[in-house]
Design a protein around this motif. Structure first.
Motif, short mmCIF file in Angstrom:
data_model
loop_
_atom_site.label_atom_id
_atom_site.label_comp_id
_atom_site.label_asym_id
_atom_site.label_seq_id
_atom_site.Cartn_x
_atom_site.Cartn_y
_atom_site.Cartn_z
N LYS A 43 -10.37 -6.57 -4.65
CA LYS A 43 -9.86 -6.82 -6.00
C LYS A 43 -8.53 -7.54 -5.95
O LYS A 43 -8.26 -8.45 -6.76
CB LYS A 43 -9.71 -5.49 -6.75
CG LYS A 43 -9.24 -5.64 -8.19
CD LYS A 43 -9.16 -4.29 -8.88
CE LYS A 43 -8.67 -4.44 -10.33
NZ LYS A 43 -8.57 -3.11 -11.01
N TRP A 47 -10.73 1.67 0.00
CA TRP A 47 -9.71 0.72 0.47
C TRP A 47 -10.22 -0.71 0.37
O TRP A 47 -9.54 -1.59 -0.15
CB TRP A 47 -9.32 1.04 1.91
CG TRP A 47 -8.13 0.24 2.39
CD1 TRP A 47 -6.83 0.63 2.38
CD2 TRP A 47 -8.15 -1.09 2.95
NE1 TRP A 47 -6.03 -0.37 2.88
CE2 TRP A 47 -6.82 -1.44 3.25
CE3 TRP A 47 -9.15 -2.01 3.23
CZ2 TRP A 47 -6.46 -2.66 3.80
CZ3 TRP A 47 -8.80 -3.25 3.78
CH2 TRP A 47 -7.47 -3.56 4.06
N THR A 52 0.85 -1.17 0.00
CA THR A 52 0.00 0.00 0.00
C THR A 52 0.89 1.23 0.00
O THR A 52 2.12 1.12 -0.04
CB THR A 52 -0.94 0.00 1.23
OG1 THR A 52 -1.89 1.05 1.12
CG2 THR A 52 -0.16 0.15 2.53
N SER A 98 -10.46 -1.94 -3.20
CA SER A 98 -9.14 -2.25 -3.74
C SER A 98 -8.61 -3.54 -3.15
O SER A 98 -8.01 -4.37 -3.86
CB SER A 98 -8.19 -1.09 -3.45
OG SER A 98 -6.91 -1.32 -4.00
N TYR A 99 -8.82 -3.73 -1.86
CA TYR A 99 -8.33 -4.94 -1.20
C TYR A 99 -9.05 -6.18 -1.74
O TYR A 99 -8.42 -7.21 -2.02
CB TYR A 99 -8.54 -4.82 0.31
CG TYR A 99 -7.99 -6.00 1.07
CD1 TYR A 99 -6.63 -6.26 1.09
CD2 TYR A 99 -8.83 -6.85 1.78
CE1 TYR A 99 -6.11 -7.34 1.79
CE2 TYR A 99 -8.33 -7.93 2.48
CZ TYR A 99 -6.97 -8.17 2.49
OH TYR A 99 -6.46 -9.26 3.17
N LYS A 129 -5.23 2.46 -1.76
CA LYS A 129 -4.88 1.57 -2.87
C LYS A 129 -4.04 0.41 -2.38
O LYS A 129 -3.05 0.59 -1.68
CB LYS A 129 -4.12 2.33 -3.96
CG LYS A 129 -3.86 1.52 -5.21
CD LYS A 129 -3.20 2.37 -6.30
CE LYS A 129 -2.99 1.55 -7.57
NZ LYS A 129 -2.32 2.37 -8.62
N THR A 169 -1.87 -2.94 -3.76
CA THR A 169 -1.22 -3.42 -4.99
C THR A 169 -0.40 -4.68 -4.73
O THR A 169 0.01 -4.95 -3.60
CB THR A 169 -0.27 -2.35 -5.57
OG1 THR A 169 0.75 -2.06 -4.61
CG2 THR A 169 -1.04 -1.08 -5.92
#
Length: 408
Positions: free
Chosen positions: A200, A194, A131, A197-198, A138, A140
């Protein structure tokens, strides 16, 4: 069919024992996290960067085995079944995309054989995700996050060895440079963003875990500041549509003893680094009593629905007061580590817990070689004969486990 969940996994205290230990400990107390993308990894501890000295293979303090087709795969004597204790270790995997799949397969076989040699029946694969700062929304995959396909292959090999498998994404802390820069203190600027995004990020890993019949997927670890957030309902509901195993959450030890851990999951693990005020020559019973005083702050008696998701301590003098301290390198004392492991195993059995996973083994290490104590973390246990003897004694004990558990 939708599985029953535990909306409030931590019961309120039955008996509270006043026990205060005025000792230092590592905040959050997950014992280590290294940054991604550097041949000499950096450690973030209390907001300060430390460098992990490069070993012969570039940063882990051990000699990693050379890539090869790998050893013949060993097989556990007795595969885990529901109700049996989970006897295992955490494998921490920062993948190197330059490593071939053959290398990854070879390392998986190496670790499977090592665990089988310890009489383990379980393994948990922890790996980093990334992050920005504490307010970032976000999530990643970094260069050292294993791909879902490579993770699936490792799980497949562990499964072929008869090991119960757990998948455990773990937030890397390198970018959390503010004071108390720990995963348990993040405060996303927008929580909905958040969690979206998590979700995903974890979705392909849930699919990989399902494809390889993993037993448990840990949906979050040590995320103190996000516990109880209603967005978890959606994340867990969607996870259960993709993954038919157990969806769990691993709480940090401080939050576990502080009060109820409210997470809509099927099972709770604890990253357990309870400090005990004791000298280096303390007995197993003394250390076990110290652990029980901490656990009794939550509830007395058996804890069959709790798994010790992480336990470990440095093989060094003065370690009992801060078992999660991975950066200090005092004089090596293998007896300290071995006695602690024996005491933890005693508590797990006496409290009828679900099992224990020792922290940790690096995926790129050769666990059959002794750690180089000039550079390696004192928490390393692989290659330490006294600790390995304690683990084998634990894993071959006559403890039958907590028995089949029902959720309510």
């Amino acid at each position: 069919m939708k599985r029953a969940r535990l909306p409030m996994l931590a019961v309120l205290p039955v008996t509270v024992i006043s026990f205060v230990v005025a000792v230092p400990f590592v905040l959050g107390d997950h014992p280590l996290q290294w940054s991604s993308g550097s041949p000499v990894p950096h450690l973030v501890l209390d907001g300060k960067e430390h460098t992990r000295p490069a070993g012969p293979t570039g940063g882990d303090g051990r000699t990693a085995a050379a890539p090869s087709t790998g050893p013949e795969l060993a097989k556990v004597d007795k595969e885990w079944k529901q109700g049996m204790p989970q006897w295992g270790a955490q494998i921490y995997w920062e993948d190197n995309p330059r490593h071939s799949l053959a290398y990854v397969e070879k390392q998986a076989r190496l670790h499977a054989n090592y665990l089988v040699g310890l009489h383990a029946n379980s393994v948990s694969v922890s790996f980093p995700f990334f992050t920005g700062n504490r307010s970032s929304t976000k999530i990643t995959r970094g260069a050292r996050t294993p791909t879902p396909d490579r993770l699936a292959r490792v799980l497949e090999i562990f499964h072929e060895a008869g090991l119960r498998t757990t998948v455990r994404p773990l937030m890397d802390e390198h970018s959390l440079k503010a004071e108390h820069g720990w995963r348990g203190s993040i405060e996303p600027a927008g929580r909905a963003a958040w969690f979206a995004s998590y979700e995903k990020f974890v979705t392909p890993y849930l699919k990989a875990a399902q494809s390889e019949k993993a037993a448990t997927f840990v949906i979050g670890t040590e995320l103190n500041s996000l516990e109880g957030d209603p967005h978890w309902e959606t994340v867990v509901n969607d996870a259960e549509k993709l993954f038919s195993g157990e969806v769990a959450y691993d709480a940090n030890w401080d939050n576990y003893v502080r009060g109820p851990v409210v997470m809509p999951v099927s099972h709770l693990g604890v990253d357990a680094y309870f400090p005990v005020k004791a000298g280096d020559g303390a007995s197993v019973d003394t250390l076990a009593a110290g652990w029980n005083r901490w656990l009794d702050r939550k509830a007395t008696g058996p804890l069959p629905k709790i798994t010790v998701a992480e336990a470990g301590i440095g093989a060094m003098k003065g370690a009992y007061h801060a078992p999660g301290d991975f950066s200090t390198k005092r004089a090596v004392d293998p007896r300290v580590q071995a006695t602690w492991y024996t005491a933890v195993c005693k508590v797990v059995q006496e409290r009828k817990m679900s099992g224990v996973y020792w922290w940790s083994i690096y995926f790129d290490d050769d666990p059959n070689t002794a750690p180089d104590d000039k550079v390696a973390s004192r928490l390393d246990f692989a290659g330490r004969p006294l600790t390995e003897k304690a683990i084998r004694a634990c894993f071959t004990s006559d403890y039958a486990g907590p028995g089949p558990q029902t959720t309510s």
